[in-house]
Motif scaffolding. Structure first.
Motif, PDB file in Angstrom:
ATOM      1  N   LEU A   9      -3.708 116.419  -7.843  1.00  5.27           N
ATOM      2  CA  LEU A   9      -4.932 115.620  -7.834  1.00  5.27           C
ATOM      3  C   LEU A   9      -4.736 114.290  -8.553  1.00  5.27           C
ATOM      4  N   GLU A  10      -5.152 113.201  -7.900  1.00  8.08           N
ATOM      5  CA  GLU A  10      -5.035 111.872  -8.494  1.00  8.08           C
ATOM      6  C   GLU A  10      -6.287 111.052  -8.191  1.00  8.08           C
ATOM      7  N   LYS A  11      -6.676 110.224  -9.189  1.00  5.17           N
ATOM      8  CA  LYS A  11      -7.817 109.333  -8.995  1.00  5.17           C
ATOM      9  C   LYS A  11      -7.663 108.110  -9.890  1.00  5.17           C
ATOM     10  N   LYS A  12      -7.846 106.921  -9.285  1.00  6.67           N
ATOM     11  CA  LYS A  12      -7.825 105.666 -10.029  1.00  6.67           C
ATOM     12  C   LYS A  12      -9.169 104.962  -9.881  1.00  6.67           C
ATOM     13  N   PHE A  13      -9.554 104.254 -10.937  1.00  5.84           N
ATOM     14  CA  PHE A  13     -10.734 103.399 -10.895  1.00  5.84           C
ATOM     15  C   PHE A  13     -10.305 101.990 -11.293  1.00  5.84           C
ATOM     16  N   VAL A  19      -6.987 110.344 -13.415  1.00  6.95           N
ATOM     17  CA  VAL A  19      -6.388 111.675 -13.266  1.00  6.95           C
ATOM     18  C   VAL A  19      -5.079 111.496 -12.517  1.00  6.95           C
ATOM     19  N   SER A  20      -4.016 112.154 -13.011  1.00  6.70           N
ATOM     20  CA  SER A  20      -2.687 111.926 -12.447  1.00  6.70           C
ATOM     21  C   SER A  20      -1.975 113.239 -12.165  1.00  6.70           C
ATOM     22  N   ASP A  21      -1.679 113.481 -10.883  1.00  4.87           N
ATOM     23  CA  ASP A  21      -0.850 114.609 -10.454  1.00  4.87           C
ATOM     24  C   ASP A  21      -1.256 115.907 -11.148  1.00  4.87           C
ATOM     25  N   LEU A  22      -2.534 116.223 -11.091  1.00  2.07           N
ATOM     26  CA  LEU A  22      -3.086 117.371 -11.815  1.00  2.07           C
ATOM     27  C   LEU A  22      -3.011 118.644 -10.983  1.00  2.07           C
ATOM     28  N   ASP A  23      -2.436 119.682 -11.586  1.00  3.37           N
ATOM     29  CA  ASP A  23      -2.429 121.021 -11.005  1.00  3.37           C
ATOM     30  C   ASP A  23      -3.200 121.952 -11.934  1.00  3.37           C
ATOM     31  N   LEU A  24      -3.994 122.843 -11.349  1.00  7.91           N
ATOM     32  CA  LEU A  24      -4.802 123.762 -12.160  1.00  7.91           C
ATOM     33  C   LEU A  24      -5.175 124.961 -11.307  1.00  7.91           C
ATOM     34  N   LYS A  25      -5.147 126.139 -11.924  1.00  8.55           N
ATOM     35  CA  LYS A  25      -5.579 127.347 -11.227  1.00  8.55           C
ATOM     36  C   LYS A  25      -6.581 128.099 -12.084  1.00  8.55           C
ATOM     37  N   LEU A  26      -7.597 128.612 -11.432  1.00 16.75           N
ATOM     38  CA  LEU A  26      -8.641 129.372 -12.104  1.00 16.75           C
ATOM     39  C   LEU A  26      -8.803 130.697 -11.382  1.00 16.75           C
ATOM     40  N   GLU A  27      -8.598 131.794 -12.132  1.00 18.71           N
ATOM     41  CA  GLU A  27      -8.668 133.120 -11.531  1.00 18.71           C
ATOM     42  C   GLU A  27     -10.086 133.674 -11.594  1.00 18.71           C
ATOM     43  N   LYS A  28     -10.429 134.506 -10.639  1.00 18.75           N
ATOM     44  CA  LYS A  28     -11.751 135.117 -10.580  1.00 18.75           C
ATOM     45  C   LYS A  28     -12.002 135.952 -11.831  1.00 18.75           C
ATOM     46  N   GLY A  29     -13.165 135.765 -12.436  1.00 16.21           N
ATOM     47  CA  GLY A  29     -13.557 136.535 -13.605  1.00 16.21           C
ATOM     48  C   GLY A  29     -13.136 135.929 -14.931  1.00 16.21           C
ATOM     49  N   ASP A  30     -12.423 134.797 -14.905  1.00 17.25           N
ATOM     50  CA  ASP A  30     -11.970 134.145 -16.135  1.00 17.25           C
ATOM     51  C   ASP A  30     -13.066 133.269 -16.730  1.00 17.25           C
ATOM     52  N   PRO A  37      -9.374 114.792 -25.214  1.00 12.84           N
ATOM     53  CA  PRO A  37     -10.152 113.773 -25.927  1.00 12.84           C
ATOM     54  C   PRO A  37     -11.026 112.983 -24.960  1.00 12.84           C
ATOM     55  N   ASN A  38     -11.934 112.188 -25.522  1.00  7.97           N
ATOM     56  CA  ASN A  38     -12.767 111.321 -24.684  1.00  7.97           C
ATOM     57  C   ASN A  38     -11.885 110.429 -23.816  1.00  7.97           C
ATOM     58  N   GLY A  39     -12.252 110.314 -22.543  1.00 10.51           N
ATOM     59  CA  GLY A  39     -11.481 109.476 -21.624  1.00 10.51           C
ATOM     60  C   GLY A  39     -10.255 110.149 -21.051  1.00 10.51           C
ATOM     61  N   ALA A  40     -10.106 111.455 -21.295  1.00  6.65           N
ATOM     62  CA  ALA A  40      -8.909 112.165 -20.809  1.00  6.65           C
ATOM     63  C   ALA A  40      -8.947 112.399 -19.310  1.00  6.65           C
ATOM     64  N   GLY A  41     -10.155 112.372 -18.711  1.00  8.87           N
ATOM     65  CA  GLY A  41     -10.285 112.607 -17.273  1.00  8.87           C
ATOM     66  C   GLY A  41     -10.972 113.913 -16.931  1.00  8.87           C
ATOM     67  N   LYS A  42     -11.593 114.560 -17.928  1.00  6.89           N
ATOM     68  CA  LYS A  42     -12.211 115.874 -17.690  1.00  6.89           C
ATOM     69  C   LYS A  42     -13.388 115.793 -16.714  1.00  6.89           C
ATOM     70  N   THR A  43     -14.316 114.877 -16.983  1.00  6.04           N
ATOM     71  CA  THR A  43     -15.494 114.782 -16.130  1.00  6.04           C
ATOM     72  C   THR A  43     -15.122 114.301 -14.732  1.00  6.04           C
ATOM     73  N   THR A  44     -14.181 113.385 -14.628  1.00  5.20           N
ATOM     74  CA  THR A  44     -13.710 112.934 -13.311  1.00  5.20           C
ATOM     75  C   THR A  44     -13.146 114.114 -12.522  1.00  5.20           C
ATOM     76  N   THR A  45     -12.364 114.949 -13.193  1.00  2.00           N
ATOM     77  CA  THR A  45     -11.801 116.139 -12.538  1.00  2.00           C
ATOM     78  C   THR A  45     -12.908 117.056 -12.042  1.00  2.00           C
ATOM     79  N   SER A 204      -4.712 115.075 -21.248  1.00  3.76           N
ATOM     80  CA  SER A 204      -4.617 113.840 -22.020  1.00  3.76           C
ATOM     81  C   SER A 204      -4.169 112.721 -21.093  1.00  3.76           C
ATOM     82  N   ASP A 205      -4.909 111.610 -21.120  1.00  5.22           N
ATOM     83  CA  ASP A 205      -4.592 110.463 -20.252  1.00  5.22           C
ATOM     84  C   ASP A 205      -4.469 110.881 -18.792  1.00  5.22           C
ATOM     85  N   GLY A 206      -5.340 111.796 -18.373  1.00  2.21           N
ATOM     86  CA  GLY A 206      -5.374 112.214 -16.979  1.00  2.21           C
ATOM     87  C   GLY A 206      -4.309 113.200 -16.564  1.00  2.21           C
ATOM     88  N   LYS A 207      -3.461 113.603 -17.499  1.00  2.00           N
ATOM     89  CA  LYS A 207      -2.354 114.523 -17.179  1.00  2.00           C
ATOM     90  C   LYS A 207      -2.550 115.856 -17.893  1.00  2.00           C
TER      91      LYS A 207
END
Length: 303
Positions: A9-13, A19-30, A37-45, A204-207
């Motif tokens: 996942l990538e996003k520029k403004f 957000v830069s080359d983000l991989d993430l997995k979320l398992e059912k029931g977790d 930190p602020n500006g890390a890219g959490k809300t954008t993600t 951190s910093d979108g990564k």
């Protein structure tokens, strides 16, 4: 198959990488803690996760379905609490929930149960502009359950709340997990994430710096114990430990001295104070926590 799969996942403004080359997995029931930190890219993600922002590259799949391509159908089965939740102020609590049921094409039959479960029954006819911060947050979490979604995403769910309401929110999150929900929490409150979450991802910093359970991260980083000491005089004690090689991040918190050191150096710390006529009235030792993981990783240490 994971419930949520984010890949590349990538996003520029305006040319700035959020957000830069983000991989993430979320398992059912977790319960998954998403930190940074602020500006890390959490809300954008999060906004890309629910199809509100189109990624420049990469994909978000929920139950194997691409969120951007099939966004409307996917969003019907997601509950989302934004960091700053707001409602129509001229409508009552009940009317807002009714309206959101209509927007989500869900039966209004759940409203009565939500009002009861979230202790909002006596406030159901109150205009939302007159709600307290805590009551507004209760309503915010209640609305995430409209349509009985499998996935509930909470962005800073306890921000600005008093201790009693924070405790209530934490208990509610645990009860949602027990009912079979999958919870994704973005938060700055590290102690709460450690208490609630099965797994964490630190951004951190979108990564993505690391994604694992807290115990495994602690072992990989060889983290230090946290000492909390009540001392007199405490200012003298703080001066004594500043610059000592085996002591990290000494500081005052609520009148106590907090510092970090290896477990085998705890007695050296205590002996240092006694030798300098600093009275120790109480002390406690805590095993490595998420705060320590977070600080070490965001300061650039690799796992």
């Amino acid at each position: 198959m994971s419930l949520v799969e984010i890949s590349g996942l990538e996003k520029k403004f305006n040319g700035v990488e959020a957000v830069s080359d983000l991989d993430l997995k979320l398992e059912k029931g977790d319960i998954y803690g998403f930190l940074g930190p602020n500006g890390a890219g959490k809300t954008t993600t999060i906004r890309m996760m629910i199809g509100l922002i189109k990624p420049d590259k990469g994909t978000v799949k929920i139950r194997g379905v691409d969120v951007w391509k099939e966004g409307l159908d996917v969003r019907k089965n997601i509950g989302y609490l934004p960091e700053r939740v707001s409602f129509y102020g001229n409508l009552t609590v009940h009317e807002n929930l009714d309206f959101l049921c209509k927007m989500k094409e869900s039966s209004k039959g759940c409203v009565k149960e939500l009002l009861k479960d979230f202790k909002l029954e006596v406030h159901s006819d109150k205009k939302c502009r007159n709600l307290s911060k805590g009551m507004n947050q209760r309503l915010g979490i209640a609305q995430t359950l409209i349509g009985d979604p499998d996935l509930v995403i909470l962005d800073e769910p306890t921000a600005g709340l008093d201790p009693n309401i924070r405790r209530w929110v934490k208990e509610k999150i645990i009860s949602l997990k027990e009912s079979g929900k999958t919870i994704f929490i973005s938060s700055h409150v590290l102690s709460e994430v450690q208490e609630l979450c099965d797994k964490v991802g630190i951004l951190s910093d979108g990564k993505m710096l690391v994604e694992d359970d807290i115990e495994t991260l602690s072992k990989k980083l060889s983290l230090k114990d946290r000492l909390e000491l009540q001392l007199e005089p405490v200012d003298k004690a703080l001066d004594l430990v500043r610059g000592v090689k085996y002591i990290e991040r000494p500081r005052l918190e609520d009148g106590k001295l907090v510092l970090y050191c290896n477990g085998d150096m705890k007695m050296e710390v205590i002996r240092k104070f006694l030798d300098e006529s600093v009275d120790i009235t109480n002390f406690s030792v805590k095993e490595p926590d998420l705060e320590e993981v977070f600080v070490r990783l965001t300061e650039g240490e690799e796992v």
